[in-house]
Design an enzyme around this catalytic site. Structure first.
Site, PDB file in Angstrom:
ATOM      1  N   HIS A 150      36.870  -3.435   9.688  1.00  0.00           N
ATOM      2  CA  HIS A 150      35.390  -3.465   9.486  1.00  0.00           C
ATOM      3  C   HIS A 150      34.280  -2.500   8.396  1.00  0.00           C
ATOM      4  O   HIS A 150      33.676  -2.697   8.102  1.00  0.00           O
ATOM      5  CB  HIS A 150      34.642  -4.364  10.195  1.00  0.00           C
ATOM      6  CG  HIS A 150      33.682  -5.052   9.460  1.00  0.00           C
ATOM      7  ND1 HIS A 150      32.637  -6.126   8.643  1.00  0.00           N
ATOM      8  CD2 HIS A 150      32.546  -4.443   9.722  1.00  0.00           C
ATOM      9  CE1 HIS A 150      32.182  -6.149   9.120  1.00  0.00           C
ATOM     10  NE2 HIS A 150      31.260  -4.646   9.478  1.00  0.00           N
ATOM     11  N   GLN A 211      26.506 -18.192  13.396  1.00  0.00           N
ATOM     12  CA  GLN A 211      27.832 -17.253  12.338  1.00  0.00           C
ATOM     13  C   GLN A 211      28.747 -17.861  11.265  1.00  0.00           C
ATOM     14  O   GLN A 211      28.945 -18.247  10.328  1.00  0.00           O
ATOM     15  CB  GLN A 211      29.196 -16.532  12.942  1.00  0.00           C
ATOM     16  CG  GLN A 211      28.964 -16.154  14.285  1.00  0.00           C
ATOM     17  CD  GLN A 211      27.735 -14.767  13.330  1.00  0.00           C
ATOM     18  OE1 GLN A 211      28.306 -14.531  12.436  1.00  0.00           O
ATOM     19  NE2 GLN A 211      26.286 -13.905  14.368  1.00  0.00           N
TER      20      GLN A 211
END
Length: 320
Positions: A150, A211
Site C-alpha cells: 500500500h 472506513q
C-alpha cells in the site's frame, strides 16, 4: 537487435505519452519523471523489508514516543490543511459532485487544485514513516506485505494522477481520505501519549464504520461516471482505478467486520475464553478485537486502517 528495437519503441512510446501530460506540473518537485520517486520507493521497500530489520536485529528498540506524538499530530494538521485546500479550490467552490472535469487552464483555482493534488501525493512519502517507525521499534510483525504494498503503490499511482489528471471528480476520494486521516492519526497520537490517555479513546470501535462509510462514498461517487452519458474525461482510466480500489477495500473491510464483529458475537465462548488462552500461551489477544488475521486486515494488535485506501497502521493498546 530485437532488444534494441523494443527498447527504442518503448522510449518513443514513453516520450509520446509524456507529451499528453499537464504542463503546469512539469517543474514541480519529483514530477519531471517517474524515476526519482521509483528510487525512493525501492529504497523504502529495501529498508523496511531487509536492511532495517537486519540493522535492528541486535539492537534494542528505539523509544520513539515523543517522535510519534509529533508525527501523528503533524499528519492531522497537514490533513486539515489539505481538506481546506480541496474545498476552496473546487469541492466547496464550484464543483457539482457529479461530472467535474479537470481544469487544465492557468486559472488560479485550477492551479490551486493541482497543487493540492501534489501535496496529497507528497504526503504519501511522509506516511512511509509509519513503516520505518515499526522497524525501528522492532514491530516487524506489523510490516506485512499488504502494508508495504500500500505505502509503495500509493505514491507511484498518484504521480500519474498529478501528472495527467490533477483535479476534477478524481480528487473526491483524496479529500475524503484526508478527513479520515484527521480521525485516525488523532487516535494514533493519543495512543502514543500512553495508558493515562486510554480513557479518551472510547470511539475506537467506530473506526471500522468510518472506513466502510468512506469506501461506500468513494465507490458511489466515482461510479456515477459509468451512468453519466456526457462526461468527457481526458484520462478515464484513473476513474476506473479509483473505483476498483474502492470496491476492493470495501469488500476487504466488510470481510473484516464480519470476522471481528458479526461472527465474533455468535461465538461468545471464544470471547469468554480469550483471556485464558492468552494467559496459557500468549497466542490470543485478550481484548477480543482481533479474531485472527482477516485477510491480512487485522492481527492480534493491528487493525486495518485506511491511508489512501488501506493502511495497516498500529492501533496501540495499553500494553504498548
Amino acid at each position: 537487435m530485437v532488444f534494441d528495437s523494443l527498447t527504442s519503441g518503448a522510449v518513443l512510446l514513453y516520450e509520446e505519452w509524456l507529451q499528453q501530460a499537464d504542463p503546469r506540473t512539469e517543474e514541480w518537485p519529483l514530477m519531471s519523471s517517474p524515476f526519482p520517486q521509483t528510487v525512493i520507493i525501492v529504497a523504502y521497500i529495501y529498508f523496511v523489508t531487509t536492511l532495517g530489520p537486519r540493522l535492528m536485529e541486535n539492537q534494542k528498540p528505539f523509544d520513539l514516543k515523543n517522535a510519534m506524538i509529533v508525527y501523528n499530530f503533524s499528519i492531522v494538521g497537514f490533513s486539515l490543511y489539505m481538506i481546506y485546500e480541496y474545498l476552496m479550490s473546487g469541492w466547496a467552490n464550484g464543483y457539482s459532485y457529479r461530472c467535474d472535469l479537470v481544469d487544465y487552464s492557468n486559472n488560479p483555482l485550477a492551479v490551486r487544485m493541482a497543487w493540492t493534488c501534489w501535496l496529497y501525493y507528497f504526503s504519501k512519502f511522509i506516511e512511509m514513516l509509519d513503516t520505518i517507525f515499526f522497524v525501528l521499534r522492532k514491530k516487524t510483525s506489523q510490516v506485512t506485505f499488504l502494508h508495504v504494498f500500500h505505502h509503495s503503490i500509493m505514491p507511484f499511482t498518484w504521480w500519474f494522477g498529478v501528472k495527467f489528471s490533477a483535479g476534477g471528480m478524481g480528487t473526491f476520494h483524496a479529500m475524503l481520505n484526508c478527513c479520515v486521516h484527521v480521525i485516525m492519526y488523532s487516535y494514533y497520537a493519543v495512543c502514543a501519549m500512553g495508558p493515562a490517555y486510554q480513557k479518551y479513546l472510547w470511539w475506537k470501535k467506530y473506526m471500522t464504520i468510518i472506513q466502510l462509510v468512506q469506501f461506500v462514498m468513494v465507490t458511489v461517487h466515482i461510479g456515477q461516471y459509468v451512468f453519466i452519458e456526457d462526461c468527457p474525461w481526458k484520462f478515464p482510466v484513473f476513474l476506473y482505478i479509483i473505483g476498483l480500489y474502492g470496491l476492493i477495500f470495501l469488500v476487504l473491510f466488510l470481510n473484516f467486520w464480519y470476522h471481528a464483529y458479526t461472527k465474533g458475537k455468535r461465538l461468545p465462548k471464544v470471547e469468554q475464553n480469550s483471556k485464558a488462552l492468552q494467559n496459557a500461551n500468549g497466542a490470543y489477544h485478550a481484548n477480543g478485537v482481533a479474531k485472527g488475521a482477516a485477510n491480512g486486515i487485522s492481527n492480534d494488535k493491528t487493525n486495518g486502517v485506511t491511508n489512501g485506501f488501506y493502511h495497516s497502521n498500529t492501533v496501540h493498546t495499553k500494553e504498548e
